[in-house]
Enzyme design. Structure first.
Site, PDB file in Angstrom:
ATOM      1  N   ARG A   6      -1.825  14.518  12.925  1.00  0.00           N
ATOM      2  CA  ARG A   6      -1.170  13.394  11.259  1.00  0.00           C
ATOM      3  C   ARG A   6      -1.098  15.875  10.851  1.00  0.00           C
ATOM      4  NH1 ARG A   6      -2.071   8.562   9.632  1.00  0.00           N
ATOM      5  NH2 ARG A   6      -0.136   8.655   8.853  1.00  0.00           N
ATOM      6  N   LYS A  39       0.380  -1.133   0.522  1.00  0.00           N
ATOM      7  CA  LYS A  39      -0.030   0.120  -0.026  1.00  0.00           C
ATOM      8  C   LYS A  39       0.523   1.285   0.263  1.00  0.00           C
ATOM      9  CE  LYS A  39      -1.029   1.860   4.296  1.00  0.00           C
ATOM     10  NZ  LYS A  39      -1.907   3.095   4.387  1.00  0.00           N
ATOM     11  N   ASN A  40       1.825   1.117   0.936  1.00  0.00           N
ATOM     12  CA  ASN A  40       2.174   2.855   1.355  1.00  0.00           C
ATOM     13  C   ASN A  40       3.486   2.773   0.301  1.00  0.00           C
ATOM     14  OD1 ASN A  40       0.433   3.251   3.255  1.00  0.00           O
ATOM     15  ND2 ASN A  40       2.512   2.812   4.948  1.00  0.00           N
ATOM     16  N   ILE A  75       0.868  19.078   9.179  1.00  0.00           N
ATOM     17  CA  ILE A  75       2.045  18.968   8.033  1.00  0.00           C
ATOM     18  C   ILE A  75       3.137  20.360   8.508  1.00  0.00           C
ATOM     19  CG2 ILE A  75       0.473  17.429   6.559  1.00  0.00           C
ATOM     20  CD1 ILE A  75       0.223  20.356   4.824  1.00  0.00           C
ATOM     21  N   ARG A 124      -9.592  -0.656   3.209  1.00  0.00           N
ATOM     22  CA  ARG A 124      -8.371   0.979   2.527  1.00  0.00           C
ATOM     23  C   ARG A 124      -7.413   0.591   2.870  1.00  0.00           C
ATOM     24  NH1 ARG A 124      -8.051   5.247   6.928  1.00  0.00           N
ATOM     25  NH2 ARG A 124      -6.131   6.246   5.453  1.00  0.00           N
ATOM     26  N   ASP A 181       3.415  -0.318  12.069  1.00  0.00           N
ATOM     27  CA  ASP A 181       2.290  -0.372  11.716  1.00  0.00           C
ATOM     28  C   ASP A 181       1.630  -1.651  11.936  1.00  0.00           C
ATOM     29  OD1 ASP A 181       1.787   1.705  10.224  1.00  0.00           O
ATOM     30  OD2 ASP A 181       2.735   1.495   8.699  1.00  0.00           O
TER      31      ASP A 181
HETATM   32  N1  EPU Z   1       4.722  14.663  12.155  1.00  0.00           N
HETATM   33  C1  EPU Z   1       4.042  15.459  12.356  1.00  0.00           C
HETATM   34  N2  EPU Z   1       4.709  16.604  11.630  1.00  0.00           N
HETATM   35  C2  EPU Z   1       4.236  16.531  10.240  1.00  0.00           C
HETATM   36  C3  EPU Z   1       5.087  15.483   9.867  1.00  0.00           C
HETATM   37  C4  EPU Z   1       4.618  14.480  10.549  1.00  0.00           C
HETATM   38  O1  EPU Z   1       4.292  16.302  13.674  1.00  0.00           O
HETATM   39  O2  EPU Z   1       4.702  17.138   9.162  1.00  0.00           O
HETATM   40  C5  EPU Z   1       4.094  13.418  13.046  1.00  0.00           C
HETATM   41  C6  EPU Z   1       3.380  12.306  12.993  1.00  0.00           C
HETATM   42  O3  EPU Z   1       1.983  13.089  13.501  1.00  0.00           O
HETATM   43  C7  EPU Z   1       4.058  11.438  13.106  1.00  0.00           C
HETATM   44  C8  EPU Z   1       5.751  11.242  13.488  1.00  0.00           C
HETATM   45  O4  EPU Z   1       5.742  12.482  12.499  1.00  0.00           O
HETATM   46  O5  EPU Z   1       4.174  11.824  14.881  1.00  0.00           O
HETATM   47  C9  EPU Z   1       5.746  10.467  12.016  1.00  0.00           C
HETATM   48  O6  EPU Z   1       4.968  10.662  10.874  1.00  0.00           O
HETATM   49  P1  EPU Z   1       4.813  10.750   9.248  1.00  0.00           P
HETATM   50  O7  EPU Z   1       5.828  11.713   9.075  1.00  0.00           O
HETATM   51  O8  EPU Z   1       6.355   9.110   9.103  1.00  0.00           O
HETATM   52  O9  EPU Z   1       3.893   9.286   9.415  1.00  0.00           O
HETATM   53  P2  EPU Z   1       3.703   9.318   7.474  1.00  0.00           P
HETATM   54  O10 EPU Z   1       5.036   9.645   6.781  1.00  0.00           O
HETATM   55  O11 EPU Z   1       1.897  10.314   7.759  1.00  0.00           O
HETATM   56  C10 EPU Z   1       3.514   6.705   7.540  1.00  0.00           C
HETATM   57  C11 EPU Z   1       3.539   6.103   6.826  1.00  0.00           C
HETATM   58  C12 EPU Z   1       1.929   5.439   7.973  1.00  0.00           C
HETATM   59  C13 EPU Z   1       3.386   4.921   8.602  1.00  0.00           C
HETATM   60  C14 EPU Z   1       4.144   6.134   9.076  1.00  0.00           C
HETATM   61  C15 EPU Z   1       5.225   5.659  10.088  1.00  0.00           C
HETATM   62  C16 EPU Z   1       2.073   6.438   4.494  1.00  0.00           C
HETATM   63  C17 EPU Z   1       1.085   6.804   3.589  1.00  0.00           C
HETATM   64  N3  EPU Z   1       1.527   6.338   5.372  1.00  0.00           N
HETATM   65  O12 EPU Z   1       3.210   8.254   7.362  1.00  0.00           O
HETATM   66  O13 EPU Z   1       1.469   4.374   7.574  1.00  0.00           O
HETATM   67  O14 EPU Z   1       2.703   4.152  10.337  1.00  0.00           O
HETATM   68  O15 EPU Z   1       4.649   6.302   7.928  1.00  0.00           O
HETATM   69  O16 EPU Z   1       6.271   4.496   9.356  1.00  0.00           O
HETATM   70  O17 EPU Z   1       3.222   6.072   4.166  1.00  0.00           O
HETATM   71  C18 EPU Z   1      -0.466   2.898   7.776  1.00  0.00           C
HETATM   72  O18 EPU Z   1       0.123   2.212   6.410  1.00  0.00           O
HETATM   73  O19 EPU Z   1      -1.666   2.423   8.037  1.00  0.00           O
HETATM   74  C19 EPU Z   1      -0.492   4.221   7.973  1.00  0.00           C
HETATM   75  C20 EPU Z   1      -0.723   5.007   8.922  1.00  0.00           C
END
Ligand code: EPU
Length: 417
Positions: A121, A22-23, A123, A397, A304
């Site tokens: 979540r 998926k990712n 950004i 999903r 995950d």
């Molecule tokens: N974060 C911030 N600010 C940002 C970005 C992230 O505070 O601008 C925080 C998040 O809230 C979290 C931490 O940083 O506490 C890490 O989040 P990360 O950005 O790594 O997560 P992500 O990139 O949004 C991806 C996967 C997730 C997986 C995480 C960690 C995708 C689409 N999503 O999320 O997958 O859990 O990396 O490995 O690639 C899932 O597949 O069920 C899923 C949630």
């Protein structure tokens, strides 16, 4: 609304093939917008998040053709950078479109992309890093507007590791003039897979899969076909399923090298298994032992996989500590496991103690998010009696035809529309 009805207690047997990740699929679809030629993507899982992302892309005027697990995308003509307000909030990966659209149309208007309810979540990090590449960003109450203006390569120091932000900035920097260095990059296997592909297409990315990625911008990319790598989270979840149901199942079409830490933990717990080049065969499981799990960025234990492992730990003898370090809201589903008979004590939002072994009983539950959903399926399959899982959109999903695939192993699961 659809639901799953699960009859627990059946031994499973046979093989279960792992689908495309998926990712990884959710990143190559936005990356296809870097090309004006058609790109063909194989091994794409047929899951709701992919369908939603393809709908968002089609809404921009991009041509999308889907047949089975192959998707063809031609982004010759992108009519706007204004993203669907209804669809974007359904998945976090919508944000991945920001970079390619900035490069192609110069301006992106995007609502907040929520995704799983496992944290706020935010950004904020994305916004700062895109600004460092020269983008202008306006943040309104509901929408972000990104404008390309004069973007060029820069040194980007990530304040903490973020998977999607690493991928987003990496794929954007590929077509910017100058050099971009990402310091404190995520190292998840989906990142070098994307970088290797972009390099095949003419990009100049070095270091993907390490904590420092260096990208020399190029003027254009030449489209090549892409095959999505196997889903390590699916493979790890199926390994927990085999161990929890004490079943000898073979998980095929996977890459066990991407699962070294979770497999080491299964071994510590007393799960017997054999690993081949592209399979994991779960063998006899007698007494499961309690352990400690601490989620960590790759190559650490993946967040995950935290929920399927926690479900497995309800069957292990002793007290296990599960420490979720990445997301502050990713342990609340443990209360649902408690409703099924588990004894899980929440110490704080990041830590629970699982006291085992406990017998689980079927009841009516709802899936709060994708990964908690698969954990509840595993719980239902080991529970006595019938489990009804509602809100299974959250499972669809991330997992293609999960009930069809589990039925082939002999599981008692059916979908009620
Ligand atoms: N974060 C911030 N600010 C940002 C970005 C992230 O505070 O601008 C925080 C998040 O809230 C979290 C931490 O940083 O506490 C890490 O989040 P990360 O950005 O790594 O997560 P992500 O990139 O949004 C991806 C996967 C997730 C997986 C995480 C960690 C995708 C689409 N999503 O999320 O997958 O859990 O990396 O490995 O690639 C899932 O597949 O069920 C899923 C949630």
């Amino acid at each position: 609304m659809s639901k799953f009805i699960i009859t627990g207690g059946k031994k499973l047997s046979g093989e279960i093939p792992v689908n495309g990740a998926k990712n990884a699929a959710l990143k190559i679809i936005p990356a296809a917008l870097l090309f004006d030629e058609k790109i063909t993507i194989s091994n794409v899982p047929k899951i709701e998040d992919v369908t939603r992302l393809l709908e968002i892309v089609k809404d921009l005027g991009v041509e999308v053709k889907q047949k089975g697990n192959t998707v063809k995308i031609q982004a010759g003509d992108i009519k706007s950078g204004e993203l669907s307000r209804d669809l974007v909030p359904k998945l976090r990966a919508s944000n991945m479109l920001i970079g390619p659209l900035l490069l192609r149309v110069g301006e992106v208007v995007i609502p907040h992309a929520g995704g799983c309810a496992i944290s706020r979540r935010p950004i904020d990090v994305w916004v700062n890093l895109f600004k460092q590449l020269g983008a202008e960003v306006e943040q309104g109450p509901k929408l972000y507007t990104f404008k390309a203006r004069k973007m060029r390569g820069a040194k980007l120091v990530f304040p903490f590791i973020s998977v999607t932000a690493t991928e987003a900035l990496m794929m954007t920097a590929v077509l910017l003039s100058g050099k971009t260095t990402i310091v404190n990059a995520a190292m998840e296997p989906e990142i070098p897979a994307l970088a290797d592909y972009l390099n095949e297409c003419g990009a100049k990315i070095k270091g993907a899969g390490t904590s420092e990625i260096v990208i020399e911008g190029v003027k254009q990319l030449k489209a090549r076909p892409f095959t999505v790598i196997p889903d390590r989270i699916e493979a790890g979840s199926f390994a927990c399923l085999g161990a929890a149901t004490r079943s000898r199942i073979k998980i095929t079409h996977c890459n066990p090298n991407h699962l070294e830490v979770p497999l080491a933990i299964l071994e510590q717990m007393g799960v017997n298994f054999v690993v081949g080049k592209d399979y994991i065969q779960i063998k006899e499981v007698s007494d499961l032992k309690a352990t400690k799990i601490k989620t960590h960025e790759y190559p650490g234990f993946p967040t995950d996989l935290q929920s399927p492992f926690t479900t497995l730990l309800t069957q292990a003898k002793g007290d296990s500590l599960v420490h979720e370090t990445i997301f502050e809201g990713r342990l609340f589903y443990t209360d649902i496991l408690n409703q099924m008979g588990a004894e899980i004590i929440m110490c704080d939002p990041h830590r629970v103690i699982v006291q085992g072994p406990t017998k689980l009983y079927g009841t009516k539950v709802a899936s709060p998010d994708i990964r908690a959903g698969i954990a509840l399926i595993i719980a239902g399959l080991i529970a006595e009696g019938e489990t009804e899982i509602d809100n299974i959109y959250q499972i669809d999903r991330g997992y293609e035809d999960i009930e069809g695939r589990l039925k082939k192993l002999g599981a008692g699961i059916k979908r009620l529309e």
